[in-house]
Design a protein around this motif. Structure first.
Motif, short mmCIF file in Angstrom:
data_model
loop_
_atom_site.label_atom_id
_atom_site.label_comp_id
_atom_site.label_asym_id
_atom_site.label_seq_id
_atom_site.Cartn_x
_atom_site.Cartn_y
_atom_site.Cartn_z
N GLN A 1 7.52 60.28 18.91
CA GLN A 1 7.30 58.83 18.71
C GLN A 1 5.96 58.36 19.27
OE1 GLN A 1 10.89 56.94 20.24
NE2 GLN A 1 11.99 57.35 18.34
N TRP A 2 4.92 59.20 19.08
CA TRP A 2 3.58 58.74 19.39
C TRP A 2 3.21 57.64 18.39
CZ3 TRP A 2 -0.34 63.29 20.47
CH2 TRP A 2 0.15 64.07 21.51
N ASP A 3 2.31 56.76 18.78
CA ASP A 3 1.89 55.73 17.82
C ASP A 3 0.99 56.36 16.76
OD1 ASP A 3 -1.14 55.04 18.39
OD2 ASP A 3 -0.18 55.28 20.35
N SER B 1 5.11 63.03 15.91
CA SER B 1 5.95 62.01 15.25
C SER B 1 7.36 62.02 15.82
CB SER B 1 5.99 62.26 13.74
OG SER B 1 4.70 62.13 13.16
#
Length: 313
Positions: A105-107, A102
């Motif tokens: 900034q992974w989807d 998170s």
């Protein structure tokens, strides 16, 4: 992958926690830092992750001097597993595992799939445990969640500080076996801190035995047993020497001593790369083996091989 070059760390004028420490850890290797409390193991680990700064010397991770990187940037590329897991009590299991992805900034879909994959591999049913709170889990389950969290962002380097130390003996053995068999760890560079000698011999590609902030010997388990660098190393390993040799020796090392292996029609289910300890675990109770060895005054694997030879004849 990891290199320490003449590293010093002092806590006060009379205390050298780490004294002129130099070592290298190759890609995909598991190096165990072994020693008694206060020998500098955890201090060394914390310096690699910049939780502590060395007084002098240099530390490199993947060819870069770590002081060239912001601490938070460095830490997001290194998995870190603590003895007490360090799970956030106000986060669910899945939220704890997802923390680093998170931050990177992974989807959401990728994060969710990674969480599910790791929970499955670590025998934590997502349906049962994804929304559970850490305090609802057993010690072994909490340790698995801590390991999953450290692996979540797929870091090339793992630092593990007494990862099984807070577990009861039976759970510790079980979780340690899962750790050893986990494919997620097979190609990572790992530094593991422990004071448990058998654990070090079971898990380490090489062992760095420390005392009072200095390296006493760095080598493979068999090198420490067969060619101790000094009296400290020999004395440190002596009380458990037989068990340690059985954890270090592989079946192929003792093949010539096995009874009947040249007989016509002889077959075996043993693997040449199994350790002797693993092989005997399937066919004999290890406590009975140790009791027998003590009764027969067998102190090391040489004595064991002599006993096997007598059995053959």
């Amino acid at each position: 992958m990891i290199k320490l070059d003449h590293v010093f760390k002092n806590f006060g004028p009379q205390k050298n926690a780490v004294n002129d420490l130099s070592l290298e850890v190759a890609d995909g290797e598991t190096l165990v830092l072994l020693g008694t409390s206060g020998c500098g193991k955890t201090t060394t680990l914390r310096m690699i992750n910049r939780l502590l700064e060395p007084d002098s010397g240099h530390i490199y991770v993947n060819g870069k001097e770590i002081r060239q990187l912001a601490p938070e940037t460095l830490r997001r590329t290194i998995g870190y597993v603590l003895q007490n897991t360090g799970l956030f009590p106000h986060y669910t299991v899945s939220e704890n595992i997802a923390i680093v992805p998170s931050l990177l900034q992974w989807d959401k879909a990728t994060i969710q799939q990674r969480v599910i994959t790791l929970m499955d591999k670590l025998r934590l049913s997502p349906a049962e445990y994804a929304n559970a709170w850490p305090q609802q889990l057993s010690g072994g389950q909490q340790q698995r969640v801590g390991l999953a969290r450290a692996l979540a962002a797929d870091p090339p380097v793992m630092l593990m500080d007494e990862p099984f130390g807070a577990l009861d003996p039976l759970t510790r053995i079980s979780v340690r076996r899962e750790f050893k068999a986990l494919d997620e760890l097979s190609n990572r560079t790992i530094i593991l801190v422990t004071h448990d000698v058998e654990e070090a011999f079971e898990l380490g590609s090489r062992i760095c035995l420390m005392n009072e902030g200095t390296i006493q010997q760095l080598g493979t388990p068999l090198e420490l047993l067969r060619r101790p660098a000094n009296e400290f190393v020999a004395a440190f390993l002596a009380p458990q020497r037989l068990q340690l040799e059985l954890k270090a020796l592989k079946i192929k090392d003792l093949w010539a001593w096995l009874p009947h292996q040249h007989s016509p029609g002889y077959t075996t289910t043993l693997s040449a790369d199994q350790t002797c300890w693993e092989a005997m675990e399937a066919v004999i109770s290890q406590p009975i083996l140790v009791q027998y060895a003590q009764e027969q005054k067998i102190l090391d694997s040489s004595g064991l091989m002599q006993a096997i030879a007598a059995w053959k004849n």
